[in-house]
Design a protein around this motif. Structure first.
Motif, PDB file in Angstrom:
ATOM      1  N   ILE A  60      10.617   2.979 -13.276  1.00 42.45           N
ATOM      2  CA  ILE A  60       9.486   2.852 -12.358  1.00 42.45           C
ATOM      3  C   ILE A  60       9.541   1.497 -11.655  1.00 42.45           C
ATOM      4  N   LEU A  61       9.770   0.462 -12.434  1.00 41.51           N
ATOM      5  CA  LEU A  61       9.829  -0.889 -11.884  1.00 41.51           C
ATOM      6  C   LEU A  61      10.970  -1.008 -10.871  1.00 41.51           C
TER       7      LEU A  61
ATOM      8  N   LEU B 219       2.351   7.042  -6.453  1.00 38.76           N
ATOM      9  CA  LEU B 219       1.410   8.082  -6.885  1.00 38.76           C
ATOM     10  C   LEU B 219       1.942   9.475  -6.577  1.00 38.76           C
ATOM     11  N   LEU B 220       2.680   9.595  -5.454  1.00 37.79           N
ATOM     12  CA  LEU B 220       3.283  10.889  -5.119  1.00 37.79           C
ATOM     13  C   LEU B 220       4.593  11.087  -5.862  1.00 37.79           C
TER      14      LEU B 220
ATOM     15  N   ALA C  83       0.842  -1.203   0.000  1.00 37.12           N
ATOM     16  CA  ALA C  83       0.000   0.000   0.000  1.00 37.12           C
ATOM     17  C   ALA C  83       0.876   1.252   0.000  1.00 37.12           C
ATOM     18  N   GLY C  84       1.912   1.216   0.851  1.00 37.52           N
ATOM     19  CA  GLY C  84       2.807   2.363   0.914  1.00 37.52           C
ATOM     20  C   GLY C  84       3.491   2.591  -0.431  1.00 37.52           C
TER      21      GLY C  84
ATOM     22  N   PHE D 196      13.317   6.769  -2.621  1.00 44.88           N
ATOM     23  CA  PHE D 196      13.853   5.776  -3.561  1.00 44.88           C
ATOM     24  C   PHE D 196      13.109   5.846  -4.887  1.00 44.88           C
ATOM     25  N   ILE D 197      11.772   5.982  -4.776  1.00 43.50           N
ATOM     26  CA  ILE D 197      10.968   6.087  -5.993  1.00 43.50           C
ATOM     27  C   ILE D 197      11.363   7.338  -6.779  1.00 43.50           C
TER      28      ILE D 197
END
Lengths: 361, 261
Positions: free
Chosen positions: B186-187, B77-78, B70-71, B143-144
């Motif tokens: 992204i992956l 999304l952010l 979920a996180g 990280f994202i």
């Protein structure tokens, strides 16, 4: 009424006006180049026409319709980018088909149009390749096909050949001209390469500091530049600011100090009011002092010699300053040689004085 | 030649240093005795069975998975729009925002954990689950953002303009042109962030309470009370899970992806 028209347009970037009260009119079916050094506003003008930039003043119209606030994706203009901007994750076919798919055309129509277009740009059989498998020239052909296949109302080129090597550039510009003529499409072409613009355009607009200094056909610009900036840009290296002039029955006599120069009337530049004369290095001829004519002649001493291949370029010191002269000679004259320079009346062009980078006389 | 020998020796030493403890744990997990033994006297799989018998491991594994998933979704999304905006546009305060998005890496997890406990749970009285979820979103975000940004750094935005000039909308262009070209980033971002979150202890330790705990915390609690090889067995399973994930990344993108940027 012009096909495309920019009226009193102003564009600012970070509060600096790049274009101010800018005007441009383009007729249907013409290829018009915007030519000038970097920072002259040519790319801004192109991006404004494309709709990537918006004018805060003035109007852009196409076929009498107001396009000023029409977003890019509603304009139906083809844009060819300097770096090709192909979609790397799509095959050549899908790249070209992209615009047609946006327009929700049928599968069969898309297939026919894409294959026809690839044929037109000389890439038959390349449809399954990916951009990473193409050379620069092939990439640019795909980019052109992609922009053309949507049958654009206007085709825009942003220095499309500057990433290609010299030989390919010459071939590609012929190709672009051929395709543009074959389809009768109206195009705006941006480049900083004078030869490229002159060779493919119906009209060339020479830009300087956000203004068009001259808009006419390439030959007119080449022979009769309007301003000292243009003259300098297209290879006039010698400029004299005259003191006074006298109108004659044929031509006008201009004076600088005690030296008189007859300047012939020519169709492209009669009626010019300026007092600055410009002449190309290859149009000045050498004579020995004894054979010097009485008018349009000036004596000087050769200062430096540079070998240009086809000719030698001399820097000649005279009482009116330094002159650059190109002469085709088998063996060069040595520095220190005293010569007389002759300035043929029909080679002088009277120009308006604008900012110019090199200046003699 | 001497160089060659030296290199081989050093490489071997490094591998022993890195892999030795893992090998010892793996071997010990198959011991029969109820204390960690290396090498084990007798072999058995009973501690693997014990993982599923001890109350808590399975539940906390589920909690960990849910929180990390979920996180991750929320962080993506952010983070994706943030990474896009930071790469695409120049604006006032851009450098500040860049620092802001990586700041969770710079702040010790314990400090972050404590402040989240202080505010989310104590002041706002939110359920522990919410606190876990928010906390893990925060630690995954950098990280994202980082991984996707480094992917976007080599992205040529003129292809976006090309798509728009051909009639695509801005949103359509993002999904059809930008996304497919940064898929790999992204992956990779998702997977790295997931591992970071799933293994997290220092933040989670503040956000567990009655009935809610994450797997690493549960493991920590377990080793405080028992010395049997259950944890070793569980560690082997987690290592396997991580190895499978890394293998998947390697197959999808190549491991060079992580060393490149």
């Amino acid at each position: 009424m012009a096909y495309l028209s920019l009226q009193q347009v102003s564009v600012a970037y970070q509060k600096t006006n790049i274009l101010e009260q800018f005007n441009l009119e383009i007729q249907e079916g013409e290829l018009v180049s915007l030519l000038g050094p970097s920072g002259c506003g040519k790319t801004t003008t192109l991006r404004l026409i494309a709709g990537f930039l918006h004018a805060h003043e003035g109007a852009v119209t196409l076929q009498d319709q107001d396009y000023t606030n029409v977003p890019v994706n509603k304009r139906n203009f083809g844009f060819v980018f300097q770096n090709y901007a192909l979609f790397p994750h799509m095959s050549v076919f899908d790249n070209v088909a992209f615009g047609l798919r946006q327009r929700k055309e049928s599968k069969s129509a898309i297939k026919t149009k894409v294959l026809d277009m690839l044929d037109l740009v000389g890439l038959k059989g390349f449809e399954n390749r990916f951009p990473s498998e193409l050379s620069g020239g092939q990439s640019q052909r795909v980019a052109i096909a992609r922009a053309l296949v949507i049958e654009p109302d206007l085709l825009l080129f942003d220095e499309p050949l500057s990433n290609l090597d010299a030989n390919l550039r010459v071939n590609m510009r012929l190709e672009i001209r051929r395709i543009q003529q074959e389809l009768g499409i109206t195009a705006v072409y941006v480049s900083h390469d004078q030869e490229e613009c002159f060779s493919i355009s119906d009209q060339v607009a020479i830009m300087n500091k956000g203004n068009i200094e001259q808009l006419s056909n390439p030959a007119d610009i080449y022979h009769y530049p309007k301003t000292s900036f243009i003259a300098d840009f297209i290879g006039f290296k010698n400029f004299i600011t005259f003191d006074r002039k006298e109108k004659q029955t044929e031509g006008t006599t201009y004076y600088k100090a005690d030296t008189a120069f007859v300047v012939a009337d020519h169709p492209g530049s009669t009626g010019r009011e300026g007092m600055m004369g410009a002449i190309r290095p290859e149009d000045i001829t050498f004579h020995t002092r004894e054979n010097a004519a009485h008018t349009n002649s000036l004596s000087g001493t050769i200062h430096t010699v540079i070998f240009l291949g086809r000719s030698y370029q001399y820097e000649v010191r005279t009482s009116l300053g330094n002159f650059t002269v190109n002469e085709e000679m088998f063996a060069p004259l040595q520095p220190g040689t005293e010569v007389a320079l002759t300035f043929p009346p029909d080679k002088w062009v009277i120009v308006e004085k604008t900012e110019v980078t090199t200046h003699a006389g | 030649m001497a160089n060659r020998i030296l290199l081989t020796t050093f490489t071997t030493l490094v591998f022993i240093f890195l892999l030795g403890p893992l090998a010892i744990i793996a071997a010990a997990s198959f011991g029969e005795a109820s204390v960690l033994q290396f090498p084990p006297d007798n072999w058995s799989l009973k501690w693997y069975a014990n993982i599923f018998e001890v109350k808590g491991f399975l539940d906390t594994f589920k909690t960990s998975m849910i929180v990390s998933f979920a996180g991750n979704v929320f962080a993506l999304l952010l983070g994706l729009p943030a990474a896009y905006a930071l790469s695409r546009f120049t604006f006032k305060g851009k450098a500040g925002l860049q620092t802001f998005f990586i700041s969770p890496v710079l702040i010790p997890g314990i400090v972050l954990g404590f402040s989240l406990l202080r505010y989310i749970i104590v002041t706002f009285n939110l359920p522990i689950y919410a606190a876990l979820f928010i906390g893990h979103t925060i630690i995954m975000l950098p990280f994202i953002v980082r991984v996707i940004s480094s992917n976007l750094a080599s992205f040529d935005f003129s292809i976006e303009e090309a798509a728009i000039s051909l009639g695509a909308s801005r949103i359509g262009t993002f999904f059809r042109i930008v996304l497919p070209n940064i898929r790999a980033g992204i992956l990779a971002g998702i997977l790295i962030a997931f591992l970071e979150s799933f293994n997290n202890v220092d933040l989670s330790v503040f956000m567990t309470g009655p009935g809610v705990s994450t797997l690493p915390i549960q493991m920590l609690t377990y080793v405080e009370n028992y010395f049997d090889p259950t944890i070793a067995a569980l560690s082997v399973l987690l290592m396997l899970l991580t190895a499978v994930l890394m293998f998947a990344i390697e197959r999808l993108l190549g491991l060079s992806y992580f060393t490149k940027n």
